[in-house]
Write a protein that holds these residues in place. Structure first.
Motif, PDB file in Angstrom:
ATOM      1  N   VAL A  51     -25.617   5.304  30.615  1.00 29.61           N
ATOM      2  CA  VAL A  51     -24.238   5.228  29.726  1.00 29.61           C
ATOM      3  C   VAL A  51     -23.349   6.400  30.503  1.00 29.61           C
ATOM      4  O   VAL A  51     -24.035   7.344  31.210  1.00 29.61           O
ATOM      5  CB  VAL A  51     -24.606   5.861  28.424  1.00 29.61           C
TER       6      VAL A  51
ATOM      7  N   ASP B 246     -21.387   9.359  30.817  1.00 33.88           N
ATOM      8  CA  ASP B 246     -21.324  10.605  30.224  1.00 33.88           C
ATOM      9  C   ASP B 246     -20.113  11.182  30.478  1.00 33.88           C
ATOM     10  O   ASP B 246     -19.562  12.256  29.535  1.00 33.88           O
ATOM     11  CB  ASP B 246     -22.647  11.398  30.621  1.00 33.88           C
TER      12      ASP B 246
ATOM     13  N   GLU C 137     -20.596   6.641  37.519  1.00 34.42           N
ATOM     14  CA  GLU C 137     -20.918   5.508  36.568  1.00 34.42           C
ATOM     15  C   GLU C 137     -19.782   4.895  36.322  1.00 34.42           C
ATOM     16  O   GLU C 137     -19.555   3.622  36.397  1.00 34.42           O
ATOM     17  CB  GLU C 137     -21.520   6.100  35.384  1.00 34.42           C
TER      18      GLU C 137
ATOM     19  N   TRP D 251     -18.437   0.914  37.239  1.00 30.38           N
ATOM     20  CA  TRP D 251     -18.095   0.091  36.485  1.00 30.38           C
ATOM     21  C   TRP D 251     -16.685  -0.517  36.944  1.00 30.38           C
ATOM     22  O   TRP D 251     -16.571  -1.756  36.711  1.00 30.38           O
ATOM     23  CB  TRP D 251     -17.679   0.672  35.171  1.00 30.38           C
TER      24      TRP D 251
ATOM     25  N   GLN E 125     -18.078   2.608  26.484  1.00 27.75           N
ATOM     26  CA  GLN E 125     -18.746   3.739  27.062  1.00 27.75           C
ATOM     27  C   GLN E 125     -17.743   4.786  27.602  1.00 27.75           C
ATOM     28  O   GLN E 125     -17.951   5.962  27.433  1.00 27.75           O
ATOM     29  CB  GLN E 125     -19.726   3.243  28.356  1.00 27.75           C
TER      30      GLN E 125
ATOM     31  N   HIS F  13     -16.271  12.443  23.419  1.00 24.33           N
ATOM     32  CA  HIS F  13     -17.500  13.091  22.915  1.00 24.33           C
ATOM     33  C   HIS F  13     -17.404  14.467  22.291  1.00 24.33           C
ATOM     34  O   HIS F  13     -18.390  14.784  21.429  1.00 24.33           O
ATOM     35  CB  HIS F  13     -18.421  12.844  24.100  1.00 24.33           C
TER      36      HIS F  13
END
Length: 561
Positions: free
Chosen positions: A415, A417, A423, A427, A470, A477
């Motif tokens: 995922v 973060d 990441e 994507w 995500q 978060h």
């Protein structure tokens, strides 16, 4: 002056008169040759009137019967040839050699002959097989002659093995020289009689020779050099006479012999030297592929397989610097060949495939682990674009394989973060390359447009939804759970509106239906997952907003219809 109707009537009248004249002439011809008015379209010579005409059906029977009989007889002869001339001699030469070995054993057990007599008998038996084999060849019994000549080679090697390993009559050097002579004899027989069977027997025996010789101080470099030279001899033989069994078998046996040597090297560590024969093998396969005029496809498949095998050997035995040097060298070589051989499409496609695979290996080996996935995505997409410009099915398959494997890595890598992270970058590269690739495929490939658009749009929508979810959760978060759910629901709602708007503006049915599906998915998420966890006031705002959007969308569809 006649008008149009009168001209048409005159033409029709003339056509009827011509038809009547043709019919009368036809009837007169039939009367002349047959004495009646039966129609017969072709004239025949007067001297054939007395002969009874043969109908087409009778002709077929006359012609087909001998052919069928001949076919049956040929089939029967082929079976006899296969059973009694080909397979029976091969079976019984093996039985004969086994009988000789057991005769040695029995004679030794009963003390009838000593060791010297056994060795002499082995060489005499081999000589007799050679003599009678040559005699059969001169008398045009080729199948039997091949078997007898082929049986002499392993018998010579077994006799030499017994003389060296069992009885100690000669040392390892003499045994090696004798076996080299027997291999040379087998090569000479193969060349003179152009028999692939003889070549296969000599090749298998030649590969096994070093394993049949015992030495207290074995030299591994002699072994590697011997196996390499032996392989090159049989490779050149297979190329010259188009022996495909020897072509494939020599490559397999070289790798098998080196694997056994590497696995049971004992105290000696061969290191990178054990991969040198494999690299030489690959280089010579490439050389013969470049020169090939025939059997290009079979050599191309062998060359590609050899690339993977060679990389496994190099990656397992070379240092990092050696692996990088190997990859860079062959990337350069294939780039040159790919540019220079564009006039030969089949070879150029294979050079491109090797270039794609080597670049992928280079990325995996040299690039930072965090950037590998993105670079493989870019490489797979670029390679697929190249396969559209220079068509090759195998190139498309390999390009798609690289891209799909990298895509799955992005999906299951973990995922997001942090907002700014590897990441996130992976994507973005996945979504951009997927959209560009789908557009290229829609433009160049011969596929059903609507079905492809539906599938590719659905996959892209799912990927976008996963990424957006995500990324949104990474952004919020630090907030509480209620705020996270609220923001994520609004993001999904905005995505659905944007998709529907794009579908309306560009008249894309797929985009409109994807937007509606996402809107319904948002409603399900809100009803099934979010209601128990969000306050009543926030719940009311979300449902009012979602209901309002749904009504507006319905109105848009209604107006459009």
């Amino acid at each position: 002056m006649l008008n149009k109707d009168q001209l048409e009537e005159r033409v029709q009248s003339l056509e009827r008169e011509v038809d009547e004249l043709k019919t009368r002439i036809h009837q007169l011809e039939n009367k002349m040759y047959f004495g009646d008015e039966r129609p017969f379209p072709q004239k025949i010579k007067p001297d054939t009137q007395a002969k009874k005409p043969i109908t087409n059906r009778s002709k077929e029977k006359v012609q087909s019967a001998p052919l069928q009989q001949k076919k049956v007889n040929r089939s029967s002869t082929d079976w006899e040839k296969a059973l009694f001339q080909v397979w029976m001699p091969r079976l019984f030469i093996f039985v004969f050699i086994m009988g000789v070995l057991w005769a040695f054993k029995a004679a030794s057990d009963y003390g009838l002959i000593n060791e010297t007599a056994k060795i002499a008998f082995g060489f005499v038996a081999s000589g007799l097989l050679l003599y009678f084999g040559r005699k059969q060849m001169k008398q045009d019994r080729a199948k039997l002659g091949y078997v007898l000549l082929g049986g002499s080679i392993p018998l010579l090697m077994l006799t030499t093995f017994a003389m060296h390993s069992l009885y100690g009559m000669v040392g390892p050097a003499a045994a090696f020289v004798l076996n080299a002579v027997w291999i040379a004899l087998g090569l000479t027989l193969t060349k003179n009689y152009q028999s692939e069977v003889l070549g296969m027997i000599s090749m298998v025996g030649g590969v096994l020779v070093p394993f049949l010789i015992e030495s207290e101080t074995p030299n591994p470099y002699v072994f590697l050099g011997y196996e390499t030279v032996l392989y090159l001899l049989f490779l050149s033989l297979s190329i010259r006479f188009h022996y495909m069994m020897i072509y494939y078998g020599s490559s397999i046996l070289l790798n098998a012999a080196l694997y056994v040597f590497y696995s049971f090297a004992g105290s000696f560590d061969p290191g990178s030297s054990v991969a040198i024969p494999i690299i030489i093998q690959y280089v010579f396969l490439l050389y013969y592929f470049v020169k090939a005029k025939t059997r290009v496809a079979s050599q191309a498949n062998t060359l590609l397989t050899s690339l993977f095998v060679t990389y496994v050997w190099v990656n397992g035995t070379f240092t990092d610097g050696g692996i990088t040097l190997f990859l860079v060298s062959f990337i350069f070589i294939y780039a040159v060949f790919s540019y220079m051989r564009r006039s030969e499409p089949e070879k150029a496609a294979m050079f491109d495939i090797h270039l794609i695979v080597l670049i992928a290996f280079f990325i995996i080996h040299t690039v930072d682990e965090r950037l590998i996935t993105s670079l493989l995505l870019i490489q797979g997409a670029a390679a697929y674009y190249s396969s559209l410009k220079y068509p090759s099915l195998l190139k498309k398959i390999i390009s798609l394989f690289i891209y799909i494997m990298a895509g799955f890595t992005v999906l299951f890598k973990g995922v997001i973060d942090e907002v700014i992270s590897i990441e996130t970058f992976d994507w973005i590269v996945l979504l951009v390359t997927f959209a560009a690739g789908a557009k290229l495929m829609r433009k160049h490939e011969k596929i059903k447009h609507e079905r492809f658009m539906t599938i590719s749009s659905a996959v892209f929508a799912v990927l976008t939804l996963i990424f957006t979810t995500q990324f949104t959760m990474a952004c919020v978060h630090d907030m509480n759970d209620n705020s996270q759910r609220l923001i994520l629901t609004f993001v999904w709602m905005v995505m659905s509106i944007a998709s529907i708007a794009a579908g309306v503006l560009k008249e894309s049915t797929q985009a409109k239906y994807i937007g509606v599906s996402l809107l319904i998915l948002t409603l399900l998420k809100l009803a099934l997952l979010d209601i128990p966890y969000i306050p009543l006031f926030i719940r009311a705002i979300l449902f009012i907003a979602l209901g309002f959007v749904g009504l507006i969308v319905s109105r848009i569809f209604y107006r459009k219809k």
